[in-house]
Design a protein around this motif. Structure first.
Motif, PDB file in Angstrom:
ATOM      1  N   VAL A 319       0.832  -1.199   0.000  1.00 50.37           N
ATOM      2  CA  VAL A 319       0.000   0.000   0.000  1.00 50.37           C
ATOM      3  C   VAL A 319       0.874   1.259   0.000  1.00 50.37           C
ATOM      4  O   VAL A 319       0.465   2.295  -0.512  1.00 50.37           O
ATOM      5  CB  VAL A 319      -0.937   0.006   1.232  1.00 50.37           C
ATOM      6  N   PHE A 320       2.082   1.144   0.553  1.00 49.89           N
ATOM      7  CA  PHE A 320       2.946   2.310   0.741  1.00 49.89           C
ATOM      8  C   PHE A 320       4.217   2.215  -0.092  1.00 49.89           C
ATOM      9  O   PHE A 320       4.675   1.131  -0.437  1.00 49.89           O
ATOM     10  CB  PHE A 320       3.331   2.430   2.222  1.00 49.89           C
ATOM     11  N   VAL A 321       4.795   3.393  -0.378  1.00 50.60           N
ATOM     12  CA  VAL A 321       6.068   3.483  -1.092  1.00 50.60           C
ATOM     13  C   VAL A 321       7.181   3.351  -0.069  1.00 50.60           C
ATOM     14  O   VAL A 321       7.631   4.341   0.520  1.00 50.60           O
ATOM     15  CB  VAL A 321       6.181   4.807  -1.877  1.00 50.60           C
ATOM     16  N   ARG A 328       6.724  -8.626   3.573  1.00 47.89           N
ATOM     17  CA  ARG A 328       5.822  -8.566   2.419  1.00 47.89           C
ATOM     18  C   ARG A 328       4.847  -7.390   2.442  1.00 47.89           C
ATOM     19  O   ARG A 328       4.002  -7.275   1.561  1.00 47.89           O
ATOM     20  CB  ARG A 328       5.065  -9.889   2.301  1.00 47.89           C
ATOM     21  N   THR A 329       4.946  -6.525   3.445  1.00 46.26           N
ATOM     22  CA  THR A 329       4.072  -5.353   3.452  1.00 46.26           C
ATOM     23  C   THR A 329       4.736  -4.142   2.803  1.00 46.26           C
ATOM     24  O   THR A 329       4.113  -3.085   2.697  1.00 46.26           O
ATOM     25  CB  THR A 329       3.644  -4.993   4.897  1.00 46.26           C
ATOM     26  N   ASN A 330       5.984  -4.264   2.389  1.00 47.48           N
ATOM     27  CA  ASN A 330       6.667  -3.192   1.649  1.00 47.48           C
ATOM     28  C   ASN A 330       6.417  -3.335   0.161  1.00 47.48           C
ATOM     29  O   ASN A 330       6.253  -4.451  -0.350  1.00 47.48           O
ATOM     30  CB  ASN A 330       8.181  -3.258   1.894  1.00 47.48           C
ATOM     31  N   MET A 331       6.431  -2.207  -0.553  1.00 46.16           N
ATOM     32  CA  MET A 331       6.384  -2.268  -2.011  1.00 46.16           C
ATOM     33  C   MET A 331       7.610  -2.991  -2.546  1.00 46.16           C
ATOM     34  O   MET A 331       7.516  -3.807  -3.468  1.00 46.16           O
ATOM     35  CB  MET A 331       6.319  -0.860  -2.595  1.00 46.16           C
ATOM     36  N   ASN A 380       5.458  -4.575  10.334  1.00 45.87           N
ATOM     37  CA  ASN A 380       4.238  -4.759   9.551  1.00 45.87           C
ATOM     38  C   ASN A 380       3.642  -3.389   9.236  1.00 45.87           C
ATOM     39  O   ASN A 380       3.070  -2.728  10.112  1.00 45.87           O
ATOM     40  CB  ASN A 380       3.243  -5.613  10.339  1.00 45.87           C
ATOM     41  N   MET A 381       3.766  -2.963   7.998  1.00 44.22           N
ATOM     42  CA  MET A 381       3.314  -1.621   7.614  1.00 44.22           C
ATOM     43  C   MET A 381       1.787  -1.489   7.653  1.00 44.22           C
ATOM     44  O   MET A 381       1.264  -0.380   7.738  1.00 44.22           O
ATOM     45  CB  MET A 381       3.838  -1.277   6.222  1.00 44.22           C
ATOM     46  N   VAL A 389       1.670   7.069   8.883  1.00 40.24           N
ATOM     47  CA  VAL A 389       2.535   6.907   7.717  1.00 40.24           C
ATOM     48  C   VAL A 389       2.948   8.268   7.166  1.00 40.24           C
ATOM     49  O   VAL A 389       4.110   8.486   6.810  1.00 40.24           O
ATOM     50  CB  VAL A 389       1.827   6.044   6.643  1.00 40.24           C
ATOM     51  N   ARG A 390       1.988   9.185   7.098  1.00 39.62           N
ATOM     52  CA  ARG A 390       2.313  10.543   6.621  1.00 39.62           C
ATOM     53  C   ARG A 390       3.343  11.204   7.529  1.00 39.62           C
ATOM     54  O   ARG A 390       4.273  11.866   7.064  1.00 39.62           O
ATOM     55  CB  ARG A 390       1.041  11.392   6.539  1.00 39.62           C
TER      56      ARG A 390
END
Length: 453
Positions: A319-321, A328-331, A380-381, A389-390
């Motif tokens: 979901v995030f850059v 596996r939660t990273n791009m 875990n993002m 996140v912002r």
């Protein structure tokens, strides 16, 4: 097979294998193979570009109907007898216009970036994981998994349902191995009727050729068994979607050494790759939103790139850059074996020539400018809120095709890589697709609003 011989020698070689027809196959904007069947008696003409095509008749082959036709020029280093029909041989082909490479040909676009890497002494190696669905039509006009037992809430890695589908999956794997692809594992994936095959990496152009051929081959083999293969990224809102994870590395052109392998360089962040790989990652992150439009190219793609949407508890999609180690939660993920970078945002509907071209260009920019990707994320993002996140300075990937196309159109790298004609064609086609989706009245809307008020 590679043939270094005369046209007569090639014709004889093909005839000895029982081949009657040849296909000089190029792709449209979607990465779908197009072309004409040519009797092998005329193979000499075909390899010189005799087969002409009106680009205006195809999606994303940007031509006016008054333009000269484009010609398919076969790549003689990669000739494949089609396993499902051994009377047909496929030649991956470049498009030419008026005797020169056609700028807007997907394969030519990738070849330009491969050449840019070669100018730096680099080879771009790529492995793509092929996730796809096998379904059959159901009596109610819908579709369902082939196996009546394929109803588990968590079907991932289930050998029983894989076994039920072996007439198709087994034939597909045997076909892949007959062509030297070296399948090293395959399994039932996390959604009912979903499968994955994993096979050995090769150079980026060769892997893109293999992916577009894989989709054609899987569809034809499934059809023989009364089923169909689906490369829709997310057929079900409550199940995982089909990715096409790009596993990437750069090698020294002279020695073949993997320059992302820590045996060949320093690892400043402890994730298992070299400093060059981190620069490569940083370049991709800089252009991630534009890249998303190409590697996740459909309206449906963005229903996969969400936190929730799977009965197994996770979509397993980014979901995030951001990037990190075996997370596996990273791009961008660096698997535990190290030595490569995996892009998890790509899905199975992508045009791999265009996707790998834009990713490679972004990565090379990161290397040239020694970009810094920041610190890796090992957590875990999915557990962070959007606000958190912002505050961390992390951007979100586009949440729909409209956002992705706007990002693609605004990024100068997109036009530089695609060239003027394909850039304009891609933006226009995808904006039209997004508009058509928005103006369509869906069953969801009717069910919710028709008698709501």
């Amino acid at each position: 097979m590679t043939v270094k011989t005369s046209a007569d020698g090639l014709k004889q070689t093909l005839q000895d294998k029982g081949v009657k027809y040849a296909l000089a196959g190029y792709v449209d904007i979607h990465g779908i193979i197009k072309g004409k069947f040519v009797p092998v008696e005329h193979i000499g003409r075909m390899i010189k570009g005799s087969e002409l095509f009106t680009g205006a008749a195809l999606d994303g082959v940007p031509q006016d109907i008054a333009d000269n036709e484009v010609a398919a020029m076969p790549d003689m280093t990669n000739i494949t007898v089609c396993p499902w029909n051994t009377e047909l041989a496929w030649f991956p082909s470049d498009l030419y216009l008026d005797g020169a490479p056609f700028e807007a040909c997907s394969r030519n676009i990738l070849k330009r970036q491969v050449a840019a890497a070669a100018d730096l002494g680099l080879t771009f190696n790529l492995g793509i994981e092929t996730e796809f669905f096998l379904f059959k039509d159901s009596g109610d006009g819908g579709f369902e998994p082939i196996s009546g037992r394929d109803t588990l809430a968590k079907p991932c890695y289930d050998p029983r349902t894989l076994g039920d589908n072996m007439p198709i999956v087994g034939e597909l794997v045997e076909a892949m191995n007959s062509m030297g692809w070296d399948v090293y594992s395959f399994d039932h994936e996390d959604a009912n009727g979903q499968f994955e095959t994993d096979f050995t990496y090769t150079d980026a152009l060769g892997m893109a050729d293999r992916l577009v051929f894989f989709r054609l081959m899987a569809g034809e083999i499934a059809r023989k068994h009364g089923a169909f293969a689906s490369f829709m990224p997310k057929p079900s809102a409550t199940r995982t979607g089909s990715g096409a994870h790009y596993n990437m590395s750069l090698a020294d052109r002279e020695t073949g050494r993997n320059l992302f392998d820590t045996a060949n360089g320093v690892d400043p962040h402890g994730c298992g790759v070299t400093e060059m790989a981190y620069h490569f990652i940083a370049g991709i992150m800089k252009h991630a939103k534009a890249i998303s439009a190409v590697i996740a190219p459909t309206v449906n793609s963005y229903k996969r790139l969400v936190r929730k949407g799977s009965m197994s508890g996770s979509t397993w999609a980014p979901v995030f850059v951001c990037y990190g180690n075996n997370n596996r939660t990273n791009m961008l993920r660096i698997p535990s074996q190290g030595g490569r970078v995996e892009c998890r945002a790509a899905d199975i509907a992508c045009n791999p020539y265009l996707g790998s071209a834009l990713i490679l260009a972004a990565g090379l920019e990161g290397i040239r400018e020694a970009m810094d990707p920041g610190l890796p994320h090992r957590e875990n993002m999915y557990n962070y809120t959007d606000a958190q996140v912002r505050d961390m300075g992390i951007e979100m990937l586009p949440q729909n095709l409209g956002e992705a196309i706007d990002a693609f159109a605004a990024d100068p790298l997109s036009r530089q890589v695609f060239g003027e004609a394909m850039f304009n064609s891609f933006v226009q086609y995808k904006r039209d697709e997004w508009t058509a989706y928005h103006t369509h009245v869906s069953d969801w809307e009717l069910n919710r609003y028709l008698k709501f008020f």
